[in-house]
Every structure is written in structure tokens, then in C-alpha cells.
Design an enzyme around this catalytic site. Structure first.
Site, PDB file in Angstrom:
ATOM      1  N   GLU A 146       0.810  -1.225   0.000  1.00 27.28           N
ATOM      2  CA  GLU A 146       0.000   0.000   0.000  1.00 27.28           C
ATOM      3  C   GLU A 146       0.847   1.282   0.000  1.00 27.28           C
ATOM      4  OE1 GLU A 146      -2.881  -0.408   3.175  1.00 27.28           O
ATOM      5  OE2 GLU A 146      -4.185  -1.597   1.902  1.00 27.28           O
ATOM      6  N   GLU A 303      -6.598  -7.861  -0.937  1.00 27.26           N
ATOM      7  CA  GLU A 303      -7.025  -7.929   0.465  1.00 27.26           C
ATOM      8  C   GLU A 303      -8.464  -7.457   0.582  1.00 27.26           C
ATOM      9  OE1 GLU A 303      -4.828  -5.519   3.204  1.00 27.26           O
ATOM     10  OE2 GLU A 303      -2.907  -6.037   2.337  1.00 27.26           O
ATOM     11  N   TRP A 311      -9.720  -1.022  12.852  1.00 26.95           N
ATOM     12  CA  TRP A 311      -9.221   0.361  12.877  1.00 26.95           C
ATOM     13  C   TRP A 311     -10.317   1.406  12.746  1.00 26.95           C
ATOM     14  CZ3 TRP A 311     -10.335   1.585   7.796  1.00 26.95           C
ATOM     15  CH2 TRP A 311     -10.254   0.529   6.868  1.00 26.95           C
ATOM     16  N   GLU A 351      -2.803  -5.591  15.212  1.00 24.78           N
ATOM     17  CA  GLU A 351      -3.987  -5.996  14.453  1.00 24.78           C
ATOM     18  C   GLU A 351      -4.634  -7.268  14.993  1.00 24.78           C
ATOM     19  OE1 GLU A 351      -3.450  -3.918  10.234  1.00 24.78           O
ATOM     20  OE2 GLU A 351      -2.277  -5.748  10.393  1.00 24.78           O
ATOM     21  N   LYS A 352      -4.466  -7.500  16.296  1.00 25.20           N
ATOM     22  CA  LYS A 352      -4.973  -8.769  16.836  1.00 25.20           C
ATOM     23  C   LYS A 352      -6.490  -8.850  16.866  1.00 25.20           C
ATOM     24  CE  LYS A 352      -3.722  -7.238  21.479  1.00 25.20           C
ATOM     25  NZ  LYS A 352      -2.839  -6.175  20.919  1.00 25.20           N
ATOM     26  N   PHE A 353      -7.179  -7.699  16.753  1.00 25.56           N
ATOM     27  CA  PHE A 353      -8.644  -7.756  16.727  1.00 25.56           C
ATOM     28  C   PHE A 353      -9.194  -7.699  15.303  1.00 25.56           C
ATOM     29  CE2 PHE A 353      -7.857  -6.198  21.096  1.00 25.56           C
ATOM     30  CZ  PHE A 353      -8.350  -7.330  21.744  1.00 25.56           C
TER      31      PHE A 353
HETATM   32  C1  GAL Z   1      -4.444  -2.988   4.960  1.00 25.38           C
HETATM   33  C2  GAL Z   1      -3.008  -3.473   5.048  1.00 25.38           C
HETATM   34  C3  GAL Z   1      -2.913  -4.798   5.776  1.00 25.38           C
HETATM   35  C4  GAL Z   1      -3.701  -4.746   7.046  1.00 25.38           C
HETATM   36  C5  GAL Z   1      -5.121  -4.377   6.721  1.00 25.38           C
HETATM   37  C6  GAL Z   1      -6.033  -4.355   7.919  1.00 25.38           C
HETATM   38  O1  GAL Z   1      -4.513  -1.627   4.683  1.00 25.38           O
HETATM   39  O2  GAL Z   1      -2.464  -3.608   3.768  1.00 25.38           O
HETATM   40  O3  GAL Z   1      -1.560  -5.082   6.031  1.00 25.38           O
HETATM   41  O4  GAL Z   1      -3.142  -3.798   7.896  1.00 25.38           O
HETATM   42  O5  GAL Z   1      -5.148  -3.101   6.151  1.00 25.38           O
HETATM   43  O6  GAL Z   1      -7.349  -4.023   7.552  1.00 25.38           O
END
Ligand code: GAL
Length: 634
Positions: A146, A303, A311, A351-353
């Protein structure tokens, strides 16, 4: 690449003990996983000390995946510089516009102009290429992660020096720069390149042309970081495509039209805003942009998520059926893959959640059952891979116009880029029209209708292109505050909208933006929001007028016959955009299914028709019933 639709996700075996790694491969086979992305943030494991590479751990994992018939999308880990790098090259840590030097311990913590950073990433890409470039498991290269977010602009001294060089290459001599930037205003004239700084935070507004060039420069610096790695991989891994994961409509800082020319295949990440109503429309928009960036070719969904992300302020789970529906929506719009962040939910770290294909609950979970079910279904859709989606309508999207529109001190803060595009996109989506995105200077001849929502910045090339398009028989729909400035944010000579006056057959005497929340009745019914202006016809005819306000009795919607085509203009943000679009679409001859509920998404890809029901009740379409929340593929 893999046969059929690729299925899998980001895989971080380095976070797990060996017994979990072994079990993972069995579970991947159970789910039908055939592609995983490896190594994205593993720089510190691949190169624990400068120049000392350790790949034995990766050899074992790649060989194990290969033995199980699972292909690898191998990443260069340049998005996560190790601590030793930051210690050795502290000057590489980026500086924000406010002048704060940021720390390490997160990710994307290196200035894109840092020569040490670029050299280190190329050296590591070279090691990876030498070791795995011809490994049969490696079917795709994933450079970085990204580009453009969270790190876009950097204001460190290295960046400033590189910016001066960029300007010197772009303008040749300082007087050309002074002209382009309009530095007579506020006495900003430069006598020498060395006087030029980055457009740092000021107490008042900084020169908008300088800010635009800094945005272009920033894009080019990140892109150069990608290109140097890509070239090494092309050399050492011939025939294996190289990509980097875009964030299509969700990345303001990178001009993805430029990037798309440099990748072998477009790949995209897409996350929904869980609390946003109808967020499946934004999903469709992101997918349509991904397809458009690749010139209509199939692309890769690199992804998305099986459930909640971590987040947002409130990370709502996906509703029953949504995992499948979201994934198939991307396939419907041209993706040849369904990949997730991430295979297995982490136990630790930031990012565990975040959801995963295997949640913390393990395989006795709805998410896992949905994943396995989808994997099986995708095997049956192998014939879809490689096929195309056709569109008769394009919406214009130019990142430079995005940057310019949202600089400071515009007539109204209510005119923002994404929102203007959203309104048109959503109205077309609800009218069951599949849309491409296009750059204003691109070849538009295959479209029956081109829509330009508030295309504030339009240079000569764009203006001439749109004029030719209409003259040759195209239908163009332009909304207010379009064609106002050139590429340096300077007003085109003469009355507004300088770049589009002749095409639209009108001029605009004065802008009259509305107060917050204001609206004005239109003679054709409905209201206009955000904007009103004094339109004077110079060839166009009025289609509707403002019925009240400063422009009462003057045109609000116009049409201009030009050559074999037609150019529409809408001088406000109508609440009944769909009604207006219906007239414009009919006039342009754009056919669409009639009498369908809004919530049924209908997309044709190759020989298949995808029916996705986003509503709460079952829907029938040509004798087929699509359950609430369900998907049927004909
Ligand atoms: C994306 C990122 C991933 C992960 C994901 C979480 O923006 O490329 O590594 O962090 O968000 O939603």
C-alpha cells in the site's frame, strides 16, 4: 498464475509455532486455498543485520506450500524497515508537514527519497529474486504494501533536495517555475532553486501550485521506489508478474493512472466502512476503479476482510451472508481472485482484533465454515477467470483534480471530490448501470455517456479530448465547478468554466454557493443543494431553472448540441439526481434492466450474470429468485 479464481490471503507463518504452521497447510487445502501472500512485513527476519540475509525459514515455508500445491505471492518487505535500519540511518525517518520526525516501531517509516532506503530495498529484492525468482511456487511478486498510506508526503531535508531536483527537471529554468506558480502573488518570486522549500505548514495558505507540484513529486518518488524493485524482479524472475497492492478510490495521495502503467497486473485492497449505509456501493466503486486502472483487464483482489476490521471507532462484524456476497461482488466486477487480510488472526501486535479466515475461535466458527463454503464455490467459477466486464458509461476521475479541489480557500467546503463522485456513482449503481472510471484525457470513444462530477482542474489536453468526444457523437454530463483551473491551479482565461465553455455552450458569471444544509427548488421538480450559480447561455438551451435564490429564473440544467453529440450541464447538486440521469441515459441510449429493486446488483461478466441482493427481502429476476442477502450466478 493459478488456474481459475485465486483464493487465499496474507499469510504470516513467522508468527506461529511449527505445529500451527503444519496444521495451517492442511486447513488451506480443506478450504481450497491456492495462493497466499508471504513476507510482506518480514524484513527484520529476512535481514536481521545489515547485509546478513537469513532465508532458511522462508525456504521451508515456501517448499511446504509448494508440496501442498499452494502458490506463493512473495512480497518484498520494504514497507517495514527494521529497527537496525532506523538506528543506522536516522535521517531516513520521515518528517510530517508539521515538522515532526516520526519514530519507528510501526510500519512505513522510511522517506521514499532516502538513498539508503532505496539501496537497501533493492539489495533485498535482489536477494529474494536470486533465491526464489525461479522457484515454481512463486507465481506473483508483491512489492511493498500500500504505497501512499499512511506515508505520503515527507518533509525531511532529503525530500526537499529531491523536490528541487524534480522542479529543475520539470521546469528547466526558474522563471518558468515562477510563471507556473504565479509567484507574483504575495511576492513569492524565487531567484534561485536553492530558495525553494517544501510547502510546509504556514500560518496562512501556502501557494496552491507549489502544493500540487509537491503532491506530484511525492507520487513520483514512491513510484520510483516501486520501479527499482520491480526491475530487479523482472531481471531475476522472468515471466512472473509483479504487482503492488493499490487502495484504488481510497488512496488520495497516489496518482494510480501513472502507477497502473508500471504494474504487470493491478491488485487492490478494499475495506468497508462498517457503519456506512449501503457500503456495498463503495465496494463496487473500488472494484470498478481497479478494473478501469488495468484498462478493463481482470485484476486481483489482494485484500479484503472476512469480518470486522480493527481500525474503525466501532468495528461491526459482517452480517450473515455478507462475507460471500462481498467476495463475489469483486469477482463480478472483474477480479480473478478472492484474497483476504489475513489467513490466521494474530495473537499479538496492532492488528490482533482484525478478522481472518481462521478467527481466534478456530475452525468451529461461522467464519471458517463460510470460508470453506466459498472456496468450494469459487472452484466452480473457474471459467469466469480471465473474462471481462463491459461498460457503456464512464465517470471521469483525475487524481490531480482531486488534490486541487481539496486545497484551501475554495468557494465552499461542501464541494469535496469523493462526495461529488459518490453521488453520481451511487445514482448510476441504483439505476443498474455498470460504470468504468477514466482519466479525462483518455480515449473515451467506446462510451455512450461520460460523466464529469465537479472536475475542477482540467488542462488543455482534457478540455480538447472532451470537446472531441462530444463532437464525435458522445454524450457528456458535467456538474458545477468543472473546468475552472489549469494544472497549476490558475484560472483559465476569460469567464468560467474556461476549459469547457465551448463544449457546454455557456459561461458562468458568478458562483453562489449555498449556506450549510441549504437547498433551492428547481423548476423541473426537486431541489438543488450545495451550489447555485449564474449561468449564461451562449449556445446551450435551458432544461430546468432555479426556482428560487440568487439565480431564480436562470438555468440550472442545460444541454448543448455539438457536432454529433450532446453536452449536459448541471449547475447544482440535485437531490433527484437519479431522475435527471434517467433522461440523460435514455437520450444517450444506455439500456438497463427495468423495474428492479434498487438493492439488486446485476453485473454481467463474460457469459455469466451475477445477481447480488443487498436488500432485506427476496427478489425475482427473469424467473430466478435471489434470497435476501444472497447471490445467484447465472
Ligand atoms: C491494509 C493493510 C494490511 C492490514 C489491513 C487491515 O490496509 O495492507 O496489512 O493492515 O489493512 O485491515
Amino acid at each position: 498464475m493459478v488456474q481459475g479464481i485465486a483464493f487465499g490471503g496474507d499469510y504470516t507463518p513467522e508468527q506461529w509455532p511449527r505445529e500451527v504452521q503444519l496444521a495451517d497447510v492442511d486447513l488451506m487445502r480443506e478450504a481450497g486455498v491456492n495462493l497466499v501472500s508471504l513476507g510482506i512485513f518480514a524484513w527484520a527476519l529476512m535481514e536481521p543485520r545489515e547485509g546478513a540475509y537469513e532465508f532458511a525459514w522462508l525456504d521451508e515455508i515456501i517448499d511446504r506450500l509448494h508440496a501442498a500445491g499452494i502458490a506463493v505471492d512473495l512480497a518484498t518487505p520494504s514497507a517495514a524497515t527494521p529497527a537496525w535500519f532506523a538506528k543506522a540511518y536516522p535521517q531516513s525517518l520521515p518528517v510530517t508537514r508539521e515538522g515532526v520526525r516520526i519514530g519507528y516501531g510501526g510500519r512505513q517509516t522510511a522517506c521514499p527519497s532516502s538513498p539508503e532506503y532505496r539501496a537497501a530495498t533493492v539489495a533485498l529484492a535482489r536477494e529474494l529474486g536470486k533465491r526464489y525468482g525461479r522457484h515454481p511456487a512463486v507465481q506473483l511478486w508483491h512489492v511493498h504494501n500500500e504505497y501512499g498510506a499512511p506515508l505520503g508526503e515527507c518533509y525531511c531535508e532529503t525530500s526537499v533536495a529531491a523536490f528541487r531536483e524534480w522542479l529543475r527537471r520539470t521546469y528547466g529554468d526558474i522563471e518558468s517555475l515562477n510563471d507556473a506558480w504565479g509567484t507574483l502573488f504575495w511576492g513569492q518570486r524565487y531567484a534561485d532553486w536553492s530558495e525553494i522549500d517544501a510547502p510546509r505548514l504556514g500560518l496562512t495558505v501556502v501557494n496552491p501550485a507549489q502544493r500540487l507540484d509537491f503532491a506530484r513529486f511525492t507520487n513520483d518518488e514512491h513510484l520510483a521506489c516501486f520501479i527499482v524493485q520491480r526491475d530487479v524482479l523482472h531481471e531475476l524472475s522472468p515471466g512472473v508478474p509483479v504487482t503492488t497492492n493499490f487502495m484504488s478510490i481510497n488512496c488520495k495521495s497516489m496518482d494510480l493512472w501513472k502507477w497502473a502503467k508500471e504494474v504487470d497486473v493491478v491488485s487492490n485492497d478494499n475495506y468497508l466502512v462498517p457503519e456506512e449505509a449501503d457500503n456495498h456501493i463503495r465496494l463496487a466503486m473500488s472494484a470498478d476503479m481497479s478494473r478501469s486502472l488495468g484498462g478493463g483487464r481482470p485484476w486481483l483482489l489482494m485484500e479484503h476482510s472476512t469480518g470486522a476490521v480493527n481500525w474503525h471507532p466501532r468495528n461491526l462484524a459482517k452480517r450473515p451472508g455478507e462475507l460471500r456476497r462481498n467476495s463475489l461482488a469483486h469477482v463480478a466486477r472483474g477480479s480473478d481472485s478472492v484474497l483476504y487480510f489475513q489467513w490466521r488472526a494474530s495473537r499479538y501486535g496492532a492488528e490482533k482484533f482484525h478478522s481472518a479466515m481462521i478467527p481466534h475461535a478456530g475452525t468451529d466458527s461461522q467464519i471458517w465454515r463460510d470460508v470453506v463454503g466459498l472456496g468450494g464455490e469459487l472452484r466452480g467459477l473457474a471459467d469466469v477467470a480471465g473474462t471481462r466486464v463491459e461498460s457503456e458509461v464512464a465517470i471521469l476521475w483525475d487524481w490531480e483534480a482531486y488534490w486541487a479541489l481539496e486545497l484551501d480557500w475554495r468557494p465552499s467546503v461542501d464541494v469535496t471530490f469523493l462526495e461529488r463522485i459518490d453521488e453520481f456513482y451511487a445514482a448510476l449503481w441504483r439505476s443498474h448501470v455498470t460504470v468504468d472510471f477514466a482519466h479525462p484525457a483518455a480515449d473515451l470513444s467506446r462510451y455512450k455517456l461520460v460523466v464529469a462530477p465537479s472536475l475542477y482542474l482540467a488542462g488543455d489536453a482534457a478540455a480538447k479530448n472532451l470537446h472531441r468526444y462530444v463532437q464525435a457523437g458522445g454524450h457528456l454530463l458535467v456538474s458545477f465547478f468543472s473546468g475552472i483551473v489549469d494544472e497549476h491551479d490558475a484560472i483559465h482565461n476569460g469567464p468560467h468554466p474556461g476549459a469547457l465553455r465551448d463544449t457546454l455552450g455557456l459561461t458562468v458569471e458568478e458562483f453562489h454557493p449555498l449556506p450549510a444544509g441549504g437547498s433551492l427548488p428547481l423548476s423541473a421538480g426537486g431541489h438543488g443543494r450545495i451550489w447555485s450559480e449564474r449561468v449564461r447561455l451562449t449556445g446551450a438551451t435551458g432544461h430546468a431553472t432555479f426556482a428560487d435564490g440568487p439565480d431564480a429564473g436562470h438555468p440550472a440544467i442545460t444541454r448543448n448540441s455539438l457536432g454529433a453529440g450532446l453536452a449536459w450541464y448541471v449547475a447544482t447538486a440535485p437531490d433527484d439526481l437519479r431522475g435527471i440521469l434517467a433522461t440523460v441515459l435514455d437520450t444517450a441510449g444506455v439500456l438497463r434492466p427495468a423495474d428492479l429493486p434498487d438493492a439488486l446488483e446485476v453485473v454481467r461478466r463474460g457469459d455469466r450474470v451475477f445477481l447480488l441482493n443487498h436488500g432485506e427481502t427476496a427478489v425475482s429476476f427473469q424467473g430466478v429468485t435471489v434470497a435476501a442477502g444472497g447471490v445467484v450466478i447465472l
